[in-house]
Design a protein around this motif. Structure first.
Motif, PDB file in Angstrom:
ATOM      1  N   GLU A 220      40.789 -16.029  69.230  1.00  0.00           N
ATOM      2  CA  GLU A 220      40.361 -16.870  68.110  1.00  0.00           C
ATOM      3  C   GLU A 220      39.708 -18.148  68.639  1.00  0.00           C
ATOM      4  O   GLU A 220      40.122 -18.698  69.654  1.00  0.00           O
TER       5      GLU A 220
ATOM      6  N   THR B  14      40.429 -22.488  62.120  1.00  0.00           N
ATOM      7  CA  THR B  14      39.962 -21.287  62.825  1.00  0.00           C
ATOM      8  C   THR B  14      38.528 -20.978  62.393  1.00  0.00           C
ATOM      9  O   THR B  14      38.250 -20.816  61.214  1.00  0.00           O
TER      10      THR B  14
ATOM     11  N   GLN C 257      37.590 -15.123  64.585  1.00  0.00           N
ATOM     12  CA  GLN C 257      38.605 -14.259  65.192  1.00  0.00           C
ATOM     13  C   GLN C 257      37.949 -12.935  65.521  1.00  0.00           C
ATOM     14  O   GLN C 257      37.070 -12.480  64.783  1.00  0.00           O
TER      15      GLN C 257
END
Lengths: 310, 152
Positions: B116, B139, B142
């Motif tokens: 990630e 994030t 991913q």
């Protein structure tokens, strides 16, 4: 001639140095450069694991809009290294010196053109450029000619390159001090900026899975340590031009500079090899004296002998 | 010293000094081979750090070695991640897949199931005095580590 220009002229040319002084600087600086390039063969030639969009040219490499083909990168590196060895030996220095200096500038600028500028190489490149434009191979060179010039000849034309190298060295540190003043002002000496830099450096190395300076990380909670360190850094950087006075002042500054870089390794694990091995500060010393012994050894072993440029 | 030699020496010295002083007066503090080393001039209390982590089979995150990003230099690795993060989700995903492909070729990383790319905000001093957890984390991408069927 203005008074300033007259004083600059006097400072650069009125002292008489032996030809061996810049010859020894040539051996030290070019020798360092050659070894530096040789041991970094892979880092300086293999960019295959990086993608073209990572290419962010800096300095002289800004002439390019896209990365070079591997064959051309290898060719630049090889020609530079060959010129470096040739210039180190003093062979055809009028072309080999500038060729190596420009090649080294190109090769190291290219390496710094992939998102990360390697500041540790700045002084090496600048010193090499200056020496390449000087009569640094009048003596201590491999030559088939008979020696025609006394190697101990004292002359002003051998003084200016030494002073120029020293000037560039002290200015590099002084501009770092001026930048701290411009960006953070006198607040920098509180030590908080230095503390946060040490902390950030260790943090990013830990988070990126690399080794960090345990001493720096250990000291971060101890705020009081960083105030005297910040004062010392400021005084060392802004006071750098005083080293041009020579003598004891220069020697003290050089030792402080070395200690500064040793401290940077201890606190941030950032290595400036050119400064740490002392070559960056050689111009402040009569470096030809210890080199003479080595020169005599080289004469006996490899046939190196003093000679004059045609 | 001859006039020509003096002129040449003055010109080279002046040019060299100008190159070193240029970043101070030009407002472009960082290039090569001249810099004011601006990275050491400012406070770095609250910092954002682009990062790429491996996610192990049990969900535990681990730091990745810079060589998985194609460089042996940690600062260079950081710059590559930072550039991808600056480029947004699309570039972050590209970096993620590129590194995942490299991870898949190393048997020692067989315990990694995914990667990630994150943008983490830290208080750098607090990191060493209180907690190593980011103040904020986002994030950006991913991706799974590709594995050959036979190795599953």
């Amino acid at each position: 001639m203005s008074p300033l220009a007259a004083r600059a002229r006097a400072w650069l040319f009125d002292s008489a140095f032996p030809a061996e002084r810049i010859a020894s600087l040539r051996v030290l600086v070019f020798g360092f450069g050659v070894v530096y390039l040789a041991v970094r063969f892979r880092q300086l030639t293999d960019y295959s694991s990086l993608i073209p969009s990572d290419f962010a040219p800096v300095g002289i490499v800004s002439l390019l809009s896209a990365p070079l083909p591997l064959a051309l990168v290898l060719a630049c590196y090889s020609v530079t290294l060959l010129a470096g060895v040739t210039a180190l030996l003093g062979i055809g220095f009028r072309w080999s010196g500038p060729l190596f200096a420009l090649g080294q500038l190109w090769v190291l600028s290219y390496r710094s053109s992939w998102g990360m500028i390697f500041h540790t190489e700045n002084l090496l490149v600048l010193h090499t450029l200056i020496l390449s434009a000087s009569p640094a191979a009048d003596v201590w060179r491999v030559t088939s000619r008979s020696p025609a010039v006394a190697s101990r000849k004292l002359a002003g034309e051998y003084a200016w390159p030494v002073h120029a190298v020293s000037l560039v060295t002290v200015l590099s540190y002084a501009v770092a001090g001026v930048a701290k003043l411009k960006i953070s002002g006198l607040d920098w000496v509180s030590g908080e900026a230095l503390r946060s830099q040490v902390a950030f450096d260790a943090l990013r190395k830990i988070e990126l899975g690399s080794s960090h300076a345990w001493l720096g990380a250990w000291l971060v909670p101890h705020r009081a340590v960083f105030t005297p360190l910040a004062y010392l850094t400021f005084a060392f950087e802004l006071g750098a031009p005083l080293a041009l006075l020579g003598g004891r002042v220069a020697r003290v500054w050089c030792v402080t500079a070395w200690a500064f870089h040793a401290g940077v390794v201890a606190l941030m694990l950032i290595v400036f090899p050119y400064a740490l091995c002392g070559v960056a500060f050689a111009s402040f010393f009569a470096c030809e004296k210890p080199m003479r012994a080595l020169g005599r050894l080289a004469q006996r072993t490899f046939g190196v002998r003093p000679g004059a440029n045609p | 010293v001859s006039g020509w030699s003096q002129g040449w020496g003055l010109a080279v010295t002046t040019l060299a000094a100008a190159v070193v002083l240029w970043p101070v007066v030009s407002g472009r503090p960082d290039s090569f081979p001249h810099s004011t080393y601006p990275m050491f001039a400012a406070r770095r209390d609250r910092v954002e750090l682009g990062n790429i982590r491996g996610i192990q089979l049990d969900g535990t995150p681990i730091a990745l070695s810079p060589r998985l990003l194609g460089t042996g230099e940690v600062m260079h690795a950081r710059a590559l991640v930072a550039a991808a993060v600056r480029g947004g989700k699309k570039q972050s995903l590209r970096l993620c897949r590129r590194v995942a492909d490299r991870v898949s070729r190393h048997p020692e990383f067989a315990s990694l199931r995914a990667l990630e790319v994150t943008l983490d905000r830290y208080d750098s001093v607090r990191y060493f005095t209180e907690s190593r957890i980011p103040v904020k984390s986002r994030t950006l991408a991913q991706c799974d580590v590709p594995r050959a069927e036979s190795s599953r």
